[in-house]
Scaffold this motif. Structure first.
Motif, PDB file in Angstrom:
ATOM      1  N   PRO A 112       8.412   5.966 -32.232  1.00 31.22           N
ATOM      2  CA  PRO A 112       7.286   6.882 -32.437  1.00 31.22           C
ATOM      3  C   PRO A 112       6.149   6.307 -33.268  1.00 31.22           C
ATOM      4  O   PRO A 112       4.980   6.661 -33.057  1.00 31.22           O
ATOM      5  N   ASP A 113       6.461   5.397 -34.211  1.00 26.92           N
ATOM      6  CA  ASP A 113       5.391   4.834 -35.049  1.00 26.92           C
ATOM      7  C   ASP A 113       4.755   3.589 -34.442  1.00 26.92           C
ATOM      8  O   ASP A 113       3.933   2.930 -35.082  1.00 26.92           O
ATOM      9  N   GLY A 114       5.137   3.242 -33.218  1.00 24.92           N
ATOM     10  CA  GLY A 114       4.546   2.099 -32.541  1.00 24.92           C
ATOM     11  C   GLY A 114       5.306   0.802 -32.698  1.00 24.92           C
ATOM     12  O   GLY A 114       4.993  -0.197 -32.023  1.00 24.92           O
ATOM     13  N   THR A 115       6.288   0.744 -33.594  1.00 23.29           N
ATOM     14  CA  THR A 115       7.100  -0.463 -33.736  1.00 23.29           C
ATOM     15  C   THR A 115       8.058  -0.576 -32.551  1.00 23.29           C
ATOM     16  O   THR A 115       8.238   0.371 -31.777  1.00 23.29           O
ATOM     17  N   ARG A 116       8.685  -1.752 -32.412  1.00 27.98           N
ATOM     18  CA  ARG A 116       9.409  -2.046 -31.180  1.00 27.98           C
ATOM     19  C   ARG A 116      10.882  -2.385 -31.411  1.00 27.98           C
ATOM     20  O   ARG A 116      11.270  -2.881 -32.476  1.00 27.98           O
ATOM     21  N   LEU A 117      11.648  -2.123 -30.386  1.00 26.82           N
ATOM     22  CA  LEU A 117      13.036  -2.553 -30.271  1.00 26.82           C
ATOM     23  C   LEU A 117      13.151  -3.363 -28.987  1.00 26.82           C
ATOM     24  O   LEU A 117      12.768  -2.884 -27.915  1.00 26.82           O
ATOM     25  N   PHE A 118      13.639  -4.597 -29.102  1.00 23.03           N
ATOM     26  CA  PHE A 118      13.839  -5.448 -27.935  1.00 23.03           C
ATOM     27  C   PHE A 118      15.338  -5.585 -27.676  1.00 23.03           C
ATOM     28  O   PHE A 118      16.105  -5.928 -28.584  1.00 23.03           O
ATOM     29  N   ALA A 119      15.747  -5.316 -26.455  1.00 23.73           N
ATOM     30  CA  ALA A 119      17.162  -5.419 -26.084  1.00 23.73           C
ATOM     31  C   ALA A 119      17.340  -6.498 -25.030  1.00 23.73           C
ATOM     32  O   ALA A 119      16.635  -6.506 -24.013  1.00 23.73           O
ATOM     33  N   GLN A 120      18.259  -7.411 -25.290  1.00 28.79           N
ATOM     34  CA  GLN A 120      18.581  -8.458 -24.330  1.00 28.79           C
ATOM     35  C   GLN A 120      20.070  -8.393 -24.002  1.00 28.79           C
ATOM     36  O   GLN A 120      20.911  -8.401 -24.906  1.00 28.79           O
ATOM     37  N   GLY A 121      20.377  -8.317 -22.718  1.00 27.42           N
ATOM     38  CA  GLY A 121      21.761  -8.332 -22.284  1.00 27.42           C
ATOM     39  C   GLY A 121      21.936  -9.331 -21.161  1.00 27.42           C
ATOM     40  O   GLY A 121      21.164  -9.351 -20.205  1.00 27.42           O
ATOM     41  N   ARG A 122      22.958 -10.192 -21.295  1.00 29.27           N
ATOM     42  CA  ARG A 122      23.202 -11.184 -20.256  1.00 29.27           C
ATOM     43  C   ARG A 122      24.691 -11.486 -20.230  1.00 29.27           C
ATOM     44  O   ARG A 122      25.313 -11.689 -21.273  1.00 29.27           O
ATOM     45  N   HIS A 123      25.257 -11.515 -19.036  1.00 25.90           N
ATOM     46  CA  HIS A 123      26.644 -11.970 -18.903  1.00 25.90           C
ATOM     47  C   HIS A 123      26.684 -13.068 -17.844  1.00 25.90           C
ATOM     48  O   HIS A 123      26.837 -12.835 -16.660  1.00 25.90           O
ATOM     49  N   MET A 124      26.507 -14.278 -18.337  1.00 24.11           N
ATOM     50  CA  MET A 124      26.513 -15.480 -17.504  1.00 24.11           C
ATOM     51  C   MET A 124      27.323 -16.561 -18.209  1.00 24.11           C
ATOM     52  O   MET A 124      27.261 -16.689 -19.439  1.00 24.11           O
ATOM     53  N   SER A 125      28.060 -17.321 -17.450  1.00 27.02           N
ATOM     54  CA  SER A 125      28.878 -18.390 -18.034  1.00 27.02           C
ATOM     55  C   SER A 125      28.014 -19.563 -18.481  1.00 27.02           C
ATOM     56  O   SER A 125      26.930 -19.807 -17.946  1.00 27.02           O
ATOM     57  N   SER A 126      28.491 -20.270 -19.504  1.00 29.99           N
ATOM     58  CA  SER A 126      27.886 -21.522 -19.983  1.00 29.99           C
ATOM     59  C   SER A 126      26.473 -21.328 -20.507  1.00 29.99           C
ATOM     60  O   SER A 126      25.608 -22.211 -20.368  1.00 29.99           O
ATOM     61  N   HIS A 130      29.703 -11.709  -7.090  1.00 32.79           N
ATOM     62  CA  HIS A 130      30.725 -10.710  -6.763  1.00 32.79           C
ATOM     63  C   HIS A 130      30.094  -9.564  -5.966  1.00 32.79           C
ATOM     64  O   HIS A 130      28.943  -9.168  -6.226  1.00 32.79           O
ATOM     65  N   PRO A 131      30.829  -8.994  -5.015  1.00 33.44           N
ATOM     66  CA  PRO A 131      30.288  -7.869  -4.236  1.00 33.44           C
ATOM     67  C   PRO A 131      30.315  -6.577  -5.039  1.00 33.44           C
ATOM     68  O   PRO A 131      31.285  -5.820  -5.016  1.00 33.44           O
ATOM     69  N   ASP A 132      29.249  -6.328  -5.796  1.00 31.82           N
ATOM     70  CA  ASP A 132      29.118  -5.113  -6.600  1.00 31.82           C
ATOM     71  C   ASP A 132      27.637  -4.861  -6.855  1.00 31.82           C
ATOM     72  O   ASP A 132      26.782  -5.456  -6.196  1.00 31.82           O
ATOM     73  N   GLN A 133      27.317  -3.981  -7.804  1.00 30.84           N
ATOM     74  CA  GLN A 133      25.916  -3.615  -8.065  1.00 30.84           C
ATOM     75  C   GLN A 133      25.359  -4.191  -9.360  1.00 30.84           C
ATOM     76  O   GLN A 133      24.231  -3.882  -9.726  1.00 30.84           O
ATOM     77  N   LEU A 134      26.110  -4.997 -10.040  1.00 33.42           N
ATOM     78  CA  LEU A 134      25.807  -5.319 -11.427  1.00 33.42           C
ATOM     79  C   LEU A 134      24.656  -6.313 -11.580  1.00 33.42           C
ATOM     80  O   LEU A 134      24.702  -7.422 -11.046  1.00 33.42           O
ATOM     81  N   TYR A 135      23.616  -5.900 -12.324  1.00 30.86           N
ATOM     82  CA  TYR A 135      22.618  -6.852 -12.823  1.00 30.86           C
ATOM     83  C   TYR A 135      23.337  -7.775 -13.813  1.00 30.86           C
ATOM     84  O   TYR A 135      24.152  -7.336 -14.617  1.00 30.86           O
ATOM     85  N   ASP A 136      22.974  -9.071 -13.799  1.00 31.68           N
ATOM     86  CA  ASP A 136      23.590  -9.960 -14.785  1.00 31.68           C
ATOM     87  C   ASP A 136      22.669 -10.264 -15.963  1.00 31.68           C
ATOM     88  O   ASP A 136      23.039 -11.021 -16.863  1.00 31.68           O
ATOM     89  N   HIS A 137      21.465  -9.677 -15.993  1.00 33.01           N
ATOM     90  CA  HIS A 137      20.613  -9.820 -17.174  1.00 33.01           C
ATOM     91  C   HIS A 137      19.611  -8.659 -17.253  1.00 33.01           C
ATOM     92  O   HIS A 137      19.171  -8.130 -16.235  1.00 33.01           O
ATOM     93  N   TYR A 138      19.320  -8.275 -18.487  1.00 33.33           N
ATOM     94  CA  TYR A 138      18.312  -7.252 -18.789  1.00 33.33           C
ATOM     95  C   TYR A 138      17.479  -7.709 -19.972  1.00 33.33           C
ATOM     96  O   TYR A 138      17.989  -8.373 -20.890  1.00 33.33           O
ATOM     97  N   ALA A 139      16.204  -7.348 -19.981  1.00 30.28           N
ATOM     98  CA  ALA A 139      15.327  -7.536 -21.135  1.00 30.28           C
ATOM     99  C   ALA A 139      14.404  -6.332 -21.194  1.00 30.28           C
ATOM    100  O   ALA A 139      13.549  -6.151 -20.320  1.00 30.28           O
TER     101      ALA A 139
END
Length: 476
Positions: free
Chosen positions: A323-337, A308-317
């Protein structure tokens, strides 16, 4: 500040004096009686000059004057799309009389559709004549003015407009429900935080649309984690994986600005990106479970299958560090099938949990194999409608003059998404402090836009829009 018992004794004494006076049969006329009671009150306050007593009396008087139990609270809505219309419905079902009196949107058909829908569902609670229906970029001011001061303004436009709309509502002494997200860049977040502090100074009430915080099963699950049911939280995983985000083709005669606004989810300057506007709930829930906000982020993302003609990323990781060094992992994806999941996975030192927005039945397990035989907790009580609860809490705070302001937490949740976008789209590791200090504004001059203005991004000769390029795009 003194002993509460002294104040209570004085209150009882004052009541006894009033009862004794009535029993004696006072023959003063109404005017003299009013003067006598006023004098008695002044003497009473003199006797209770401690700061605590003064605050208690002033607070109770303010609660009655501000929005009494039987007073109708007037509502204005800014942004009449589906979520805004839903928010109005939630507001009109709260305890106590309410009335929708003003509406604003940049699209007349959207306002008309919202008004028709709301009027059919809430006959007698909608009074929005033509002169209180406002179309255009400046309509928000006119709608706010219709309920100021003391009314409730529902802000449900694309997130880019949230800072200036919130500022104006607070300046006009209105209470606010603001839908997520709350800004699209660091300068916008700082404006929101500043407006929230001004709301505190004015004793205004502000609620934010992170309704997961008010979902009873999730509240109980997070409380269990905070009580140590799975030990110390060591890793959080936030997911939003589903089909493609929709796109509407430009209608004939529609301006470039109007076209982008109707597709606000597809343009970064309007919605702040997929990881902000779509993952914000589960980013917020992870930070709630951890009881901390990230100090840095690095990550990646891109546009792999979207055409589509727009600016949208279709995936993020994105990998966030707490602060204590532990982690948060975020995954976002909008893809069919593709594999889909909407929720959070939390790992502790002794167990794990499945919860978050998209998970109706939160579950806690011993260990990390999340099987039925390892489950150690599941919610047993009735479910709640978080959309209704968040409005009930706001309107109850207004009617009873309770302190209620979610601005700071909402701003931090939004900033978590913004930080992730900045890291992924630049390809750099960015600290929270660096991101907060960023002066990059995605839509310079937005406060002065009209519907004839040119948007900050435009298509090239082939109809393609600029897309962030890791290693090239500057975000600081």
């Amino acid at each position: 500040y003194g002993d509460h018992r002294d104040l209570h004794r004085l209150i009882r004494r004052q009541r006894q004096m009033c009862i004794r006076d009535r029993r004696k049969g006072d023959t003063m006329d109404n005017r003299d009686t009013s003067q006598k009671h006023a004098t008695s009150r002044r003497e009473f306050i003199k006797q209770t000059t401690g700061a605590l007593a003064g605050v208690s009396i002033a607070g109770s008087m303010a609660a009655r004057a501000y929005a009494g139990e039987n007073n109708t609270i007037k509502i204005a809505i800014i942004g009449c799309g589906g979520r805004g219309t839903g928010a109005v419905a939630n507001a009109l079902t709260t305890t106590g009389p309410t009335q929708l009196v003003a509406m604003a949107d940049v699209f007349e058909h959207r306002l008309a559709g919202s008004l028709k829908n709301t009027s059919s569902r809430f006959a007698g609670k909608v009074d929005v004549p033509k002169d209180r229906r406002f179309i255009g970029m400046d309509g928000y001011k006119k709608a706010v003015d219709c309920v100021a001061p003391g009314g409730v303004v529902i802000l449900a436009t694309p997130p880019a407009f949230r800072p200036m709309h919130l500022e104006y509502a607070v300046a006009k002494n209105c209470n606010v429900f603001m839908e997520k997200s709350f800004a699209v860049d660091a300068p916008g977040i700082n404006r929101v935080i500043k407006a929230g502090k001004e709301a505190d100074r004015k004793n205004l009430k502000i609620a934010g649309g992170l309704m997961s915080r008010h979902y009873k099963p999730l509240e109980e699950a997070v409380a269990k984690l905070h009580d140590g049911m799975i030990g110390d939280i060591i890793t959080c995983w936030a997911y939003r994986e589903h089909g493609q985000v929709g796109f509407r083709r430009r209608q004939e005669g529609m301006s470039e600005l109007a076209h982008q606004i109707q597709n606000y989810s597809c343009f970064t300057w309007l919605n702040g990106s997929f990881i902000l506007d779509w993952l914000i709930h589960n980013l917020d829930v992870c930070c709630w479970c951890k009881d901390a906000w990230p100090v840095s982020a690095q990550g990646q993302g891109g546009r792999q299958v979207r055409t589509h003609p727009d600016q949208l990323y279709d995936h993020y990781a994105v990998e966030y560090t707490f602060p204590d060094g532990t982690r948060l992992f975020a995954q976002g994806r909008h893809m069919s099938s593709c594999w889909g999941f909407f929720g959070d996975i939390i790992h502790g030192t002794t167990g794990s949990a499945v919860l978050g927005e998209g998970v109706k039945q939160p579950r806690i397990f011993k260990g990390y194999n999340q099987t039925a035989d390892n489950r150690i907790w599941g919610y047993k009580g009735p479910r709640s409608n978080a959309y209704e609860v968040e409005h009930q809490l706001l309107f109850d705070a207004i009617r009873h003059n309770k302190t209620y302001n979610e601005t700071s937490r909402c701003a931090k949740a939004a900033m978590t998404g913004i930080l992730g976008r900045m890291a992924a789209e630049s390809g750099k590791k960015i600290t929270w402090d660096e991101a907060m200090a960023s002066k990059v504004i995605l839509a310079p001059g937005l406060d002065d836009y009209t519907m004839d203005s040119q948007p900050p991004v435009k298509p090239d000769a082939n109809g393609a829009y600029p897309i962030a390029m890791p290693g090239v795009t500057k975000v600081l």
